[in-house]
Design a protein around this motif. Structure first.
Motif, PDB file in Angstrom:
ATOM      1  N   ARG A   1       0.835  -1.211   0.000  1.00  0.00           N
ATOM      2  CA  ARG A   1       0.000   0.000   0.000  1.00  0.00           C
ATOM      3  C   ARG A   1       0.866   1.255   0.000  1.00  0.00           C
ATOM      4  N   GLU A   2       1.931   1.221   0.788  1.00  0.00           N
ATOM      5  CA  GLU A   2       2.823   2.384   0.850  1.00  0.00           C
ATOM      6  C   GLU A   2       3.498   2.615  -0.504  1.00  0.00           C
TER       7      GLU A   2
ATOM      8  N   ARG B   1       1.229   4.383  -2.841  1.00  0.00           N
ATOM      9  CA  ARG B   1       1.093   5.803  -2.474  1.00  0.00           C
ATOM     10  C   ARG B   1       2.312   6.610  -2.862  1.00  0.00           C
TER      11      ARG B   1
ATOM     12  N   ALA C   1      -3.644  -5.995  -1.591  1.00  0.00           N
ATOM     13  CA  ALA C   1      -3.387  -4.705  -0.937  1.00  0.00           C
ATOM     14  C   ALA C   1      -2.980  -3.658  -1.969  1.00  0.00           C
TER      15      ALA C   1
ATOM     16  N   GLU D   1      -6.181  -2.914  -4.373  1.00  0.00           N
ATOM     17  CA  GLU D   1      -7.212  -2.160  -3.664  1.00  0.00           C
ATOM     18  C   GLU D   1      -6.787  -0.711  -3.447  1.00  0.00           C
ATOM     19  N   THR D   2      -5.518  -0.519  -3.077  1.00  0.00           N
ATOM     20  CA  THR D   2      -5.009   0.846  -2.885  1.00  0.00           C
ATOM     21  C   THR D   2      -4.943   1.575  -4.222  1.00  0.00           C
TER      22      THR D   2
ATOM     23  N   ASP E   1      -8.244   2.885  -5.117  1.00  0.00           N
ATOM     24  CA  ASP E   1      -8.566   4.085  -4.336  1.00  0.00           C
ATOM     25  C   ASP E   1      -8.002   5.340  -4.980  1.00  0.00           C
ATOM     26  N   TYR E   2      -6.848   5.200  -5.649  1.00  0.00           N
ATOM     27  CA  TYR E   2      -6.171   6.357  -6.232  1.00  0.00           C
ATOM     28  C   TYR E   2      -6.433   6.488  -7.734  1.00  0.00           C
TER      29      TYR E   2
END
Length: 424
Positions: free
Chosen positions: A191-192, A195, A232, A235-236, A239-240
């Motif tokens: 996830r990181e 991002r 993970a 899904e992340t 989101d973005y």
């Protein structure tokens, strides 16, 4: 001189877009219907198609006009797997320690222009150092000529995985890269890592779900993420607003990637029937990269071209890709055009059409796989992939019917992007 001429065209971009431009197209491809329309007039204003009309409309004497009556005219192609920063050569493994970022940037500008002049007006860049993001921005601002780029920035790998940037380094330089550098070893780090890609300005996400051919690592096909880690990441990414591409040669890692929610599988070398069925169920696309497979197999026979650890992988994996594509296409797996340009010389992307056709895909379907299909994945189905009112004026032309001679796609006669002509 060619680069200077193209740069002058870019500098005049605003002026060119303000003009009304007319094209008389002898044969114009309707990519939705998969049919050629005869004797059409295309009108362009402000970089977009304003109308597509039957017949040859009378052109005002002072208008910007292109006579393509003897050409086969199509929307610009999209290559969904390129690497704009690099081009493999015998020194590539040393260059990453020798070249400065500015050296890579200058090379990428050259590769971008070559790609555009080859008829590819949009590309998806699936992994580099991050300079690919700056290249995208420079092209969008009209500073340099090149295709419209959607980039993953830096690929995401596990420690020692295919896209671990320190593979092949000595112990002093190896270190322990983490999510910032695109290395993730848990769902939280995955996830990181996503991002960080968002923070750095990427457009999509690329993971290396299995080992790879050209990385300095022994295994070219083992799974390198767990399903939990992949979920993970996807899904992340969702989101973005990102879609996720997964490099994958081995079947187990490929299956995990599809199960974990990726949108495209790159290469798919050892894909099983089970994985094909899952891809059909989840509408996950195969990006074949047959050209790259053939290239690495050939170069593996050139002494010293690849490090010794790479040669057995190149000899084994390369020849498999076209056969897998043939089986996947016959099975009904969704296909989208992609080549892995950068593994071979930029500008040779259109060879992929011939290899796809050779494996059983009709030429018209290969053309659709490089136009309307990538438009859907990139969420640009109302802007690219068709010559149609309201779409970007990305228009290319060749001198023969590609359905009768697919190799003509390797010889572009005319290239327009955003209403600006780069080749005629």
């Amino acid at each position: 001189m060619k680069l200077q001429f193209t740069l002058l065209l870019v500098l005049s971009l605003a002026f060119a877009k303000a003009q009304t431009t007319y094209i008389h197209a002898g044969h114009l491809l309707d990519t939705e219907k998969g049919k050629w329309m005869e004797q059409m007039t295309v009108t362009i204003e402000n970089g977009e198609v304003q109308s597509v009309e039957n017949g040859y409309r009378t052109i005002p004497s002072d208008a910007d006009y292109y006579d393509l009556k003897d050409k086969w005219v199509m929307p610009g192609f999209t290559d969904m797997h390129v690497h704009m920063e690099t081009e493999y050569n015998p020194h590539a493994y040393v260059q990453k320690y020798v070249d400065d970022p500015a050296d890579v940037a200058y090379d990428s500008v050259k590769y971008a222009e070559i790609t555009l002049l080859s008829g590819f007006t949009t590309v998806r860049d699936l992994g580099g150092s991050g300079i690919n993001i700056s290249l995208r921005d420079a092209i969008n601002k009209g500073k340099v000529p090149g295709p419209r780029i959607f980039t993953a920035g830096k690929s995401i790998a596990t420690t020692g995985g295919h896209a671990d940037p320190t593979n092949g380094s000595n112990q002093k330089l190896m270190g322990d890269p983490g999510p910032r550098e695109g290395v993730a070893n848990s769902p939280a780090e995955g996830r990181e890592a996503v991002r960080h890609r968002y923070k750095n300005g990427a457009d999509c996400i690329k993971i290396t779900a299995t080992g790879g051919v050209l990385s300095v690592a022994k295994n070219g096909s083992n799974p390198q993420f767990t399903v939990a880690e992949i979920k993970a990441i996807t899904e992340t990414a969702n989101d973005y607003g990102f879609h996720v591409a997964a490099h994958a040669h081995g079947d187990e890692g490929m299956y995990r990637a599809v199960e974990g929610g990726v949108n495209t599988i790159e290469h798919g070398t050892y894909m099983s029937e089970r994985t094909m069925e899952l891809m059909i169920k989840k509408n996950c696309y195969l990006v074949p990269t047959i050209t790259a497979g053939k290239e690495v197999a050939q170069k593996a026979e050139v002494e010293g071209f690849y490090p010794e650890i790479v040669v057995p992988k190149a000899r084994t994996v390369g020849p498999q890709i076209q056969g897998t594509f043939a089986r996947a296409y016959k099975k009904g797996v969704p296909i989208v055009f992609g080549t892995d340009a950068g593994v071979f010389a930029h500008g040779q992307n259109a060879k992929e059409f011939g290899f796809m056709n050779e494996a059983g895909m009709p030429v018209m379907e290969t053309l659709q796989s490089a136009t309307i299909t990538p438009a859907k994945i990139l969420k640009l189905e109302n802007k690219i992939g068709q010559v149609k009112k309201g779409f970007y004026a990305d228009i290319i032309a060749v001198s023969e019917n590609p359905e009768k001679n697919v190799t003509v796609l390797e010889k572009m006669d005319f290239v327009m992007k955003d209403g600006v002509v780069y080749k005629r």
